[in-house]
Design an enzyme around this catalytic site. Sequence first.
Site, PDB file in Angstrom:
ATOM      1  N   GLY A  58       0.817  -1.218   0.000  1.00 48.13           N
ATOM      2  CA  GLY A  58       0.000   0.000   0.000  1.00 48.13           C
ATOM      3  C   GLY A  58       0.843   1.256   0.000  1.00 48.13           C
ATOM      4  O   GLY A  58       0.534   2.238  -0.689  1.00 48.13           O
ATOM      5  N   ASP A  59       1.928   1.239   0.766  1.00 48.46           N
ATOM      6  CA  ASP A  59       2.851   2.383   0.790  1.00 48.46           C
ATOM      7  C   ASP A  59       3.523   2.552  -0.571  1.00 48.46           C
ATOM      8  O   ASP A  59       3.764   3.670  -1.027  1.00 48.46           O
ATOM      9  CB  ASP A  59       3.903   2.182   1.876  1.00 48.46           C
ATOM     10  CG  ASP A  59       3.280   1.833   3.220  1.00 48.46           C
ATOM     11  OD1 ASP A  59       2.331   2.527   3.614  1.00 48.46           O
ATOM     12  OD2 ASP A  59       3.739   0.871   3.845  1.00 48.46           O
TER      13      ASP A  59
END
Length: 306
Positions: free
Chosen positions: A250-251
């Site tokens: 996600g990052d």
Amino acid sequence: MFYTMTLNPALDYNMTLNEFTPERVNRSVKEEMIPGGKGLMVSRMLKNLGIESTAFGLVAGFTGAELTRMIHELGVRASFVSLPEGMTRINVKLWGSLEGEINAQGPVCDEKSLQVLFEKLSLLTKDDTLVLSGSVPASLPKDIYVDMIKHVKDKGTRIVVDATGELLRSTLSYRPFLIKPNHHELGELYGVTLTTKEDVAMYAKKLRDEGARNVLVSMAGDGAVLAAEDGSVWFGEAPKGNVVNTVGSGDSMVAGFLAGYERAQNAEQAFCTGIASGSASAFSAELGTKEEVDRLLETVRVTRAE
């Protein structure tokens, strides 16, 4: 310049076990220590994509010194505030027949150290982007992200928020450039369960209506949805591949979106790069490389829904 903020970073101690038996001595077959924290992951992925950033955060003790050394060794510029007491947390991650994690609390931030951190934010300008990412430690105010946004608002600094629940919602009235919940977190904000891209798009537009300029929603293997600032909505398919480790994916999507937008100034291209970056990290034991992202980028397919 890109800046990331990690208020409670960690050394992630990953341990792989063939099996785990409670109340007995268990022995690992593999161990590794990596710098953890969502903002740090964004900075690391930006570095992989050829974009420099500075990582802000709070560290303490010998573990904080080691985390700082590791970040510098990875080629990421860090500007941490060292707390006078406590130590940066160590989070234990168990992998194998039984999987789980134990996350420590982390050190207490004193008022003077917090003031030093805000002084660093005072240097940001309209040409900068600040990524506020991850949870807030218990020793800090729950609305600390809002305080940080207010601190740089008059400078015109672009704001990105990757947080959950009310921590995220409290920032919407300040019109962050980008927010990135996953579909579970988006559903929790509205008390619903979201399973289709059409449902996700409807609630992503609600967040856009509440103030976010671009809403990027990850759906793991089901792809992603973007409700863009210009009113458009995009559906993206997840590239095919073998998922190895979803930590940091996600990052990586956030970093990929920012990198794509920086280069093309185009929401569609930013969306594609975000999907490719998140998938590259999911398909790797570590964060994805630029070569892996570029290869996947050729396979990413997005469609404009409206």
